[in-house]
Scaffold this motif. Sequence first.
Motif, PDB file in Angstrom:
ATOM      1  N   GLY A 124      35.036 -21.920 -21.786  1.00 58.51           N
ATOM      2  CA  GLY A 124      34.773 -20.825 -20.856  1.00 58.51           C
ATOM      3  C   GLY A 124      33.337 -20.356 -20.879  1.00 58.51           C
ATOM      4  N   VAL A 125      32.654 -20.595 -21.997  1.00 60.63           N
ATOM      5  CA  VAL A 125      31.262 -20.150 -22.144  1.00 60.63           C
ATOM      6  C   VAL A 125      30.375 -21.384 -22.217  1.00 60.63           C
ATOM      7  CG1 VAL A 125      29.651 -18.851 -23.568  1.00 60.63           C
ATOM      8  CG2 VAL A 125      32.022 -18.075 -23.336  1.00 60.63           C
ATOM      9  N   LEU A 126      29.370 -21.426 -21.351  1.00 57.46           N
ATOM     10  CA  LEU A 126      28.479 -22.586 -21.247  1.00 57.46           C
ATOM     11  C   LEU A 126      27.028 -22.137 -21.353  1.00 57.46           C
ATOM     12  CD1 LEU A 126      30.306 -24.064 -18.168  1.00 57.46           C
ATOM     13  CD2 LEU A 126      30.250 -25.146 -20.400  1.00 57.46           C
ATOM     14  N   PRO A 127      26.104 -23.060 -21.678  1.00 56.91           N
ATOM     15  CA  PRO A 127      24.695 -22.688 -21.640  1.00 56.91           C
ATOM     16  C   PRO A 127      24.309 -22.267 -20.219  1.00 56.91           C
ATOM     17  CG  PRO A 127      24.993 -24.818 -22.710  1.00 56.91           C
ATOM     18  CD  PRO A 127      26.310 -24.455 -22.091  1.00 56.91           C
ATOM     19  N   ALA A 128      23.533 -21.214 -20.113  1.00 54.59           N
ATOM     20  CA  ALA A 128      23.138 -20.716 -18.791  1.00 54.59           C
ATOM     21  C   ALA A 128      22.250 -21.732 -18.086  1.00 54.59           C
ATOM     22  CB  ALA A 128      22.403 -19.387 -18.932  1.00 54.59           C
ATOM     23  N   ALA A 129      22.412 -21.832 -16.769  1.00 57.08           N
ATOM     24  CA  ALA A 129      21.629 -22.799 -15.987  1.00 57.08           C
ATOM     25  C   ALA A 129      20.139 -22.473 -16.051  1.00 57.08           C
ATOM     26  CB  ALA A 129      22.123 -22.808 -14.541  1.00 57.08           C
ATOM     27  N   GLN A 130      19.812 -21.163 -16.010  1.00 53.65           N
ATOM     28  CA  GLN A 130      18.395 -20.761 -15.985  1.00 53.65           C
ATOM     29  C   GLN A 130      17.736 -20.911 -17.355  1.00 53.65           C
ATOM     30  OE1 GLN A 130      20.869 -19.221 -14.587  1.00 53.65           O
ATOM     31  NE2 GLN A 130      20.340 -18.836 -12.457  1.00 53.65           N
ATOM     32  N   ASN A 131      18.516 -20.681 -18.405  1.00 52.25           N
ATOM     33  CA  ASN A 131      17.949 -20.712 -19.751  1.00 52.25           C
ATOM     34  C   ASN A 131      19.020 -21.187 -20.716  1.00 52.25           C
ATOM     35  OD1 ASN A 131      16.961 -20.242 -22.280  1.00 52.25           O
ATOM     36  ND2 ASN A 131      16.367 -18.125 -21.927  1.00 52.25           N
ATOM     37  N   GLU A 132      18.870 -22.415 -21.203  1.00 51.00           N
ATOM     38  CA  GLU A 132      19.899 -23.051 -22.041  1.00 51.00           C
ATOM     39  C   GLU A 132      20.135 -22.305 -23.365  1.00 51.00           C
ATOM     40  OE1 GLU A 132      21.677 -26.158 -21.559  1.00 51.00           O
ATOM     41  OE2 GLU A 132      21.070 -26.008 -19.471  1.00 51.00           O
ATOM     42  N   ASP A 133      19.182 -21.428 -23.762  1.00 46.04           N
ATOM     43  CA  ASP A 133      19.368 -20.673 -25.007  1.00 46.04           C
ATOM     44  C   ASP A 133      20.380 -19.547 -24.828  1.00 46.04           C
ATOM     45  OD1 ASP A 133      17.528 -22.257 -26.230  1.00 46.04           O
ATOM     46  OD2 ASP A 133      15.851 -20.899 -25.861  1.00 46.04           O
ATOM     47  N   ASN A 134      20.559 -19.099 -23.583  1.00 47.77           N
ATOM     48  CA  ASN A 134      21.507 -18.019 -23.328  1.00 47.77           C
ATOM     49  C   ASN A 134      22.863 -18.596 -22.944  1.00 47.77           C
ATOM     50  OD1 ASN A 134      19.436 -16.274 -23.780  1.00 47.77           O
ATOM     51  ND2 ASN A 134      19.180 -15.632 -21.663  1.00 47.77           N
ATOM     52  N   ASP A 135      23.887 -17.811 -23.167  1.00 48.40           N
ATOM     53  CA  ASP A 135      25.236 -18.220 -22.780  1.00 48.40           C
ATOM     54  C   ASP A 135      25.566 -17.665 -21.405  1.00 48.40           C
ATOM     55  OD1 ASP A 135      25.817 -19.566 -25.142  1.00 48.40           O
ATOM     56  OD2 ASP A 135      26.427 -17.735 -26.150  1.00 48.40           O
ATOM     57  N   ALA A 136      26.399 -18.392 -20.679  1.00 51.32           N
ATOM     58  CA  ALA A 136      26.860 -17.903 -19.384  1.00 51.32           C
ATOM     59  C   ALA A 136      28.345 -18.177 -19.251  1.00 51.32           C
ATOM     60  CB  ALA A 136      26.098 -18.578 -18.241  1.00 51.32           C
ATOM     61  N   ILE A 137      28.994 -17.266 -18.568  1.00 50.45           N
ATOM     62  CA  ILE A 137      30.398 -17.435 -18.213  1.00 50.45           C
ATOM     63  C   ILE A 137      30.405 -17.521 -16.697  1.00 50.45           C
ATOM     64  CG2 ILE A 137      32.672 -16.332 -18.200  1.00 50.45           C
ATOM     65  CD1 ILE A 137      31.391 -14.724 -20.736  1.00 50.45           C
ATOM     66  N   ARG A 138      30.891 -18.629 -16.163  1.00 51.53           N
ATOM     67  CA  ARG A 138      30.885 -18.816 -14.721  1.00 51.53           C
ATOM     68  C   ARG A 138      32.292 -19.229 -14.313  1.00 51.53           C
ATOM     69  NH1 ARG A 138      26.974 -20.418 -10.732  1.00 51.53           N
ATOM     70  NH2 ARG A 138      27.957 -21.627  -9.082  1.00 51.53           N
ATOM     71  N   TRP A 139      32.892 -18.492 -13.390  1.00 51.64           N
ATOM     72  CA  TRP A 139      34.261 -18.807 -13.012  1.00 51.64           C
ATOM     73  C   TRP A 139      34.464 -18.595 -11.518  1.00 51.64           C
ATOM     74  CZ3 TRP A 139      37.308 -21.875 -15.205  1.00 51.64           C
ATOM     75  CH2 TRP A 139      38.643 -21.971 -14.786  1.00 51.64           C
ATOM     76  N   ASN A 140      35.002 -19.618 -10.874  1.00 48.44           N
ATOM     77  CA  ASN A 140      35.386 -19.501  -9.470  1.00 48.44           C
ATOM     78  C   ASN A 140      36.804 -18.943  -9.467  1.00 48.44           C
ATOM     79  OD1 ASN A 140      36.294 -19.889  -6.858  1.00 48.44           O
ATOM     80  ND2 ASN A 140      35.125 -21.753  -6.569  1.00 48.44           N
ATOM     81  N   VAL A 141      36.934 -17.655  -9.129  1.00 44.86           N
ATOM     82  CA  VAL A 141      38.210 -16.968  -9.346  1.00 44.86           C
ATOM     83  C   VAL A 141      39.290 -17.399  -8.348  1.00 44.86           C
ATOM     84  CG1 VAL A 141      37.168 -14.970 -10.471  1.00 44.86           C
ATOM     85  CG2 VAL A 141      37.528 -14.925  -7.998  1.00 44.86           C
ATOM     86  N   ILE A 142      38.887 -18.032  -7.247  1.00 42.70           N
ATOM     87  CA  ILE A 142      39.850 -18.389  -6.205  1.00 42.70           C
ATOM     88  C   ILE A 142      39.970 -19.904  -6.054  1.00 42.70           C
ATOM     89  CG2 ILE A 142      40.340 -18.163  -3.717  1.00 42.70           C
ATOM     90  CD1 ILE A 142      40.483 -15.543  -5.110  1.00 42.70           C
ATOM     91  N   GLY A 143      38.900 -20.645  -6.387  1.00 43.44           N
ATOM     92  CA  GLY A 143      38.842 -22.043  -5.959  1.00 43.44           C
ATOM     93  C   GLY A 143      38.489 -22.050  -4.474  1.00 43.44           C
ATOM     94  N   THR A 144      38.211 -23.213  -3.917  1.00 36.87           N
ATOM     95  CA  THR A 144      37.896 -23.276  -2.485  1.00 36.87           C
ATOM     96  C   THR A 144      38.924 -24.117  -1.741  1.00 36.87           C
ATOM     97  OG1 THR A 144      36.374 -25.064  -3.010  1.00 36.87           O
ATOM     98  CG2 THR A 144      35.398 -22.900  -2.700  1.00 36.87           C
ATOM     99  N   GLY A 145      40.104 -24.300  -2.339  1.00 37.38           N
ATOM    100  CA  GLY A 145      41.106 -25.174  -1.751  1.00 37.38           C
ATOM    101  C   GLY A 145      42.071 -24.499  -0.786  1.00 37.38           C
ATOM    102  N   TRP A 146      42.021 -23.181  -0.687  1.00 40.28           N
ATOM    103  CA  TRP A 146      42.990 -22.482   0.165  1.00 40.28           C
ATOM    104  C   TRP A 146      42.709 -22.749   1.630  1.00 40.28           C
ATOM    105  CZ3 TRP A 146      47.185 -20.559  -2.007  1.00 40.28           C
ATOM    106  CH2 TRP A 146      47.138 -20.166  -3.364  1.00 40.28           C
ATOM    107  N   GLN A 147      43.743 -23.083   2.390  1.00 41.55           N
ATOM    108  CA  GLN A 147      43.578 -23.361   3.817  1.00 41.55           C
ATOM    109  C   GLN A 147      43.934 -22.138   4.663  1.00 41.55           C
ATOM    110  OE1 GLN A 147      45.940 -26.866   4.478  1.00 41.55           O
ATOM    111  NE2 GLN A 147      44.790 -28.040   2.972  1.00 41.55           N
ATOM    112  N   ILE A 148      44.066 -21.003   4.015  1.00 41.19           N
ATOM    113  CA  ILE A 148      44.447 -19.776   4.707  1.00 41.19           C
ATOM    114  C   ILE A 148      43.466 -18.673   4.324  1.00 41.19           C
ATOM    115  CG2 ILE A 148      46.943 -20.182   4.929  1.00 41.19           C
ATOM    116  CD1 ILE A 148      47.051 -18.519   2.169  1.00 41.19           C
ATOM    117  N   PRO A 149      43.334 -17.628   5.153  1.00 42.07           N
ATOM    118  CA  PRO A 149      42.505 -16.480   4.748  1.00 42.07           C
ATOM    119  C   PRO A 149      43.176 -15.709   3.610  1.00 42.07           C
ATOM    120  CG  PRO A 149      43.562 -16.063   6.878  1.00 42.07           C
ATOM    121  CD  PRO A 149      43.911 -17.472   6.490  1.00 42.07           C
ATOM    122  N   ILE A 150      42.364 -15.059   2.791  1.00 36.62           N
ATOM    123  CA  ILE A 150      42.855 -14.289   1.647  1.00 36.62           C
ATOM    124  C   ILE A 150      42.276 -12.881   1.750  1.00 36.62           C
ATOM    125  CG2 ILE A 150      42.923 -14.150  -0.874  1.00 36.62           C
ATOM    126  CD1 ILE A 150      42.339 -17.121  -0.973  1.00 36.62           C
ATOM    127  N   ALA A 151      43.109 -11.883   1.480  1.00 38.83           N
ATOM    128  CA  ALA A 151      42.650 -10.491   1.544  1.00 38.83           C
ATOM    129  C   ALA A 151      42.827  -9.812   0.191  1.00 38.83           C
ATOM    130  CB  ALA A 151      43.433  -9.734   2.618  1.00 38.83           C
TER     131      ALA A 151
END
Length: 194
Positions: free
Chosen positions: A103-130
Amino acid sequence: KIDITVEQSGELSIVEFIDYDFEGQSKHGIFRDIPYTIKREGVIRDLGLYAFSVQLDDGIVEWQQSTLGSTHAGDVIRLKLGSASTYITGKHLYKIAYRVKKGVLPAAQNEDNDAIRWNVIGTGWQIPIANIEANFFLPHSLSQQDIALSSYTGPYGSKSSTATSKWINPGQLQIKVPSLNPHEGATVEFHVHS
């Protein structure tokens, strides 16, 4: 609604609550496609999703897990929720829980820092979401002042955001997105200052 607990080990524990209105249609259920890789400097890393469990309206539901390549956002784990022999209609609540080993990866901007990056929805939904709400719960070693937050909403690769964020307390950050169109996602990125 998605609850994401960031554990001290760097693993994430995720619980998703999906209110789905089938309206008048009779359907077997839904697919939930969850991206499980991240591309860093041209290398694709598997984030290690495991320990899936699924409920429908607080009860048992038949489900299957498979893997497929997606044109929208890399490879996904597809959860097929529902049974070929059962139809449902109207409003239902799906609850999906799983864990993310990396869940925790080296940050893209600075590998010395940690980053948590998560796509909370994914992009696979074929319907609108509210009414999307994501709650991030931080481990005791982190709090609001340690975190720099970025969010992106829209199609894959989007650099803009319609998300709003607020700290409920120093260890809980809530992100809200009013709506997303089909195949749009919402990605939240924390940078941890070292």
